[in-house]
Design an enzyme around this catalytic site. Structure first.
Site, mmCIF file in Angstrom:
data_model
loop_
_atom_site.group_PDB
_atom_site.id
_atom_site.type_symbol
_atom_site.label_atom_id
_atom_site.label_comp_id
_atom_site.label_asym_id
_atom_site.label_seq_id
_atom_site.Cartn_x
_atom_site.Cartn_y
_atom_site.Cartn_z
ATOM 1 N N GLU A 1 0.790 -1.202 0.086
ATOM 2 C CA GLU A 1 0.016 0.052 -0.008
ATOM 3 C C GLU A 1 0.894 1.174 0.035
ATOM 4 O O GLU A 1 0.449 2.418 -0.573
ATOM 5 C CB GLU A 1 -0.935 -0.057 1.207
ATOM 6 C CG GLU A 1 -2.056 0.615 1.192
ATOM 7 C CD GLU A 1 -3.145 0.425 2.170
ATOM 8 O OE1 GLU A 1 -2.958 0.613 3.307
ATOM 9 O OE2 GLU A 1 -4.225 -0.100 1.727
ATOM 10 N N HIS B 1 7.882 -26.548 -1.076
ATOM 11 C CA HIS B 1 7.178 -27.400 -1.737
ATOM 12 C C HIS B 1 5.944 -27.162 -2.772
ATOM 13 O O HIS B 1 5.458 -27.788 -3.443
ATOM 14 C CB HIS B 1 6.603 -28.777 -0.761
ATOM 15 C CG HIS B 1 7.652 -29.436 0.145
ATOM 16 N ND1 HIS B 1 8.309 -30.509 -0.280
ATOM 17 C CD2 HIS B 1 8.343 -28.896 1.265
ATOM 18 C CE1 HIS B 1 9.177 -30.764 0.696
ATOM 19 N NE2 HIS B 1 9.119 -29.896 1.363
ATOM 20 N N LYS C 1 -14.108 1.438 -4.293
ATOM 21 C CA LYS C 1 -15.312 1.840 -3.363
ATOM 22 C C LYS C 1 -16.163 2.738 -4.084
ATOM 23 O O LYS C 1 -17.329 2.491 -3.789
ATOM 24 C CB LYS C 1 -14.389 2.668 -2.008
ATOM 25 C CG LYS C 1 -13.681 1.678 -1.298
ATOM 26 C CD LYS C 1 -13.210 2.442 -0.062
ATOM 27 C CE LYS C 1 -12.189 1.773 0.756
ATOM 28 N NZ LYS C 1 -11.415 2.536 1.797
#
Lengths: 423, 423
Positions: A276, A297, A411
């Site tokens: 951010e 793995h 948003k």
């Protein structure tokens, strides 16, 4: 009370001779600006732990009450409002020492998950801490309502007043709500952004509620603050300088890895901090993380042989805080007899050292940050170190490490669909 | 029993006119080779679900016994030996319907974590399934010993024989151990690599032990197998072709994202599948994942405004399998009244649609894969789809999607430090 140790030597091998000194100078200058220049933008309230850590006595008192009386402590917050506390709690796992169960809410819209959280509170003694700097964020806002309504079915107004703690900015609607209902109100300082809030009440109250040592944690932060100041940015400036130079050379993904699974949530805090702070203006190192040996793995193949644009930062824990030794079993014949008598700590360290060497030889600049134990003091050090490094690193990259304009785009569209007034 | 729906239209906008048809042709050809050419390398045992899914009756019987008698079922395996089963179990969460607790072991060297697992088995009825194709892997080998020794303190040889299930290749030391001790032995088929083992006993026995519907799961896999065959690679070839073209244009990170937190472990299965299949010869899309909306508050900023080398693949769940509605609370004044009466499912969908649109407009090619519900049938479909897509995708990239030579480098160094004979 050992200090963090940073080793960038394996990464320096990927840099041109002489460039590090220069970049370290630039980083040092940005660091001095960070701690010395006036806070005109209002974003540096975290630079002094002392300034961030307000209302300590109130939190000690409330924390002790929660620790004693709650079966379940619900932390309602998302992003910067829960990551720091969650990482410490999930690493130290105080529940195994009798602390309440902690549930994380206010961080999803999945009705399945919300239903699970509501079910887990049924019939148990519930305390909640709602953390929201901007009380417009949907997840904590909607969960607060749903949880509050459930609690009101069981608790009187007086009982509710004891059980609800709100953390927000002074002057916000959240503060008014606390006053109207008699809830405890804690400060989310105006000049501290969510991802830099580890030493404010945002990061502190949950620790106190879970019986963790707030003072040792703050002491770790303060110690790092003093150390960096004494060393002109010290290891924070060095880390920022090395990754800046690597980025300029095309290394644009950084993997934070650890051989200690308890650090899984710490990686997520780090992920937000750097993602951010730096992911803007079409630039920034892409942050990712893994927990080894398990993830060797999974992503180990890519780390060893995939695209050579990877930086790998190892978070090494010297003292795992536990011991499990492998007892011989010669009659069984499982062909692992070469491990007889070894402690898993020793095997884990052998795996880590082998991985660093193999990946470095495979073309990955590796950085190593070593801490002694995973206790409150260590987390205080880690948080201050990474926040200072990130603030400097953003400046080296030429972006503002304290804004996050990009999260507004979805948003706006979402609020429009949901019919939020004034959008 | 709805099918998966793939929508690549938002990603196609980033491709040159006419290139997709051609790449889709290449993908189709690789798909036909995958299902038609002889398996000379011995890696295609998974291509037919029928061939992979052996010993079904034995697993049904053993699974029912574990479901009934175990308090704790310990799945000892790492990487391909536990990811597929873990993702299904952690999504469907059968424990809330009375299944045993499941613990994941054999996947760390942290003595702290191992101690936690041992503590969690104390005094409870324990069954274990050790899964290891190559019984030289340290984590499952060492954990099997430690767990076995703990169990032997409490259980007779006859009781141990009932409680231990080993999954390995025929002719391996693990099979001999099963015979010598009377343990149940299941096949880890030689021609199936770990990350392609979802439909073999590796992926199946844990589902049966947790009371999940193995048959619906296999039916999902078979249905996808048939569908892809009927459509010449269908949506698997399309997904592979689109990401191949995006990679050629410099999009070299793919984020698998979902608004359903239950899919967290599925992302990890996907991460291994693509990371280990494609990350070689200094190439490959770097796989990463996020759970939204929570991680929009972490990595959302980077996705919207960071480097424009990101592909974002949304895994959309149409039916969340739960409902939580927001009741009005006008007197309280929390300023979220515009949500009154909405179900969180509706809010979650609005957030998802807004995110796809905002990120696509911000320069991220977005792919959307939609499933109806998260049940066993859906996971069967998802696994077969992604395995087929990955096998084709590796070939488009020009690598062998079935090997993982890169993971040997650190192992050699580690084995040398630990004094393994013959290294």
């Amino acid at each position: 009370m050992s200090g963090l140790v940073l080793d960038t030597s394996l990464a320096q091998a990927f840099l041109e001779q002489g460039t590090l000194g220069q970049e370290r100078e630039r980083a040092g200058a940005f660091y001095r600006e960070l701690i010395e220049a006036p806070d005109t933008a209002g974003v540096k309230g975290w630079v002094s732990c002392e300034e961030a850590a307000v209302q300590l006595d109130l939190m000690r008192e409330k924390g002790a009450e929660i620790r004693e009386k709650a079966d379940v402590f619900v932390l309602v917050g998302v992003g910067g409002s829960n990551q720091a506390a969650r990482a410490v709690v999930e690493s130290i796992q105080p529940r195994y020492n009798g602390a309440p169960e902690i549930l994380y809410a206010g961080n999803t819209f999945s009705p399945y998950e919300i239903g699970r959280i509501l079910d887990a509170t049924a019939g148990r003694s519930v305390y909640i801490n709602v953390i929201a700097k901007n009380f417009e964020t949907l997840e904590p806002g909607s969960h607060f309502r749903v949880l509050r309504q459930r609690m009101q079915e069981r608790y009187t107004r007086e009982e509710m007043a004891r059980r609800v703690v709100l953390t927000g900015t002074y002057g916000s609607r959240l503060e008014e709500i606390a006053q109207e209902n008699g809830y405890t109100f804690l400060s989310f300082p105006e000049r501290i952004g969510g991802r830099y809030s580890a030493f404010s009440p945002v990061g502190l109250l949950p620790l106190a509620a879970m019986g963790l040592d707030m003072d040792a944690y703050l002491e770790g932060g303060r110690q790092m603050q003093e150390r960096l100041r004494a060393e002109g940015g010290g290891i924070a400036a060095e880390y920022a300088a090395v990754r800046s130079l690597l980025y300029q050379k095309g290394f644009d993904i950084e993997m934070l890895v650890s051989f200690e699974p308890r650090l899984r949530w710490f990686s997520r805090w780090w992920w937000q901090l750097f993602g951010e702070s730096e992911g803007k203006q079409k630039k920034g190192i892409f942050p990712a993380s893994a927990i080894y040996s398990e993830d060797l793995h999974s992503i180990g193949q890519y780390m060893q042989d995939g695209r050579r644009n990877l930086i790998e930062s190892f978070l090494t824990v010297e003292d795992p805080g536990a011991s499990v030794r492998i007892a011989p079993d010669p009659a069984f014949g499982d062909r692992f007899d070469y491990l007889d008598g070894m402690d898993f700590a020793q095997i884990n360290r052998a795996a880590e050292d082998a991985t660093i060497r193999a990946h470095a030889e495979g073309g990955v600049p590796c950085i190593r940050l070593t801490t002694g134990r995973l206790d409150e003091y260590a987390f205080g050090q880690l948080y201050y170190f990474f926040m200072a490094a990130c603030a400097v690193s953003g400046r080296l990259l030429g972006v503002d490490p304290f804004d996050q304009e990009g999260v507004e785009a979805y948003k706006r569209l979402m609020f429009r669909t949901l019919g939020k007034p004034g959008v």
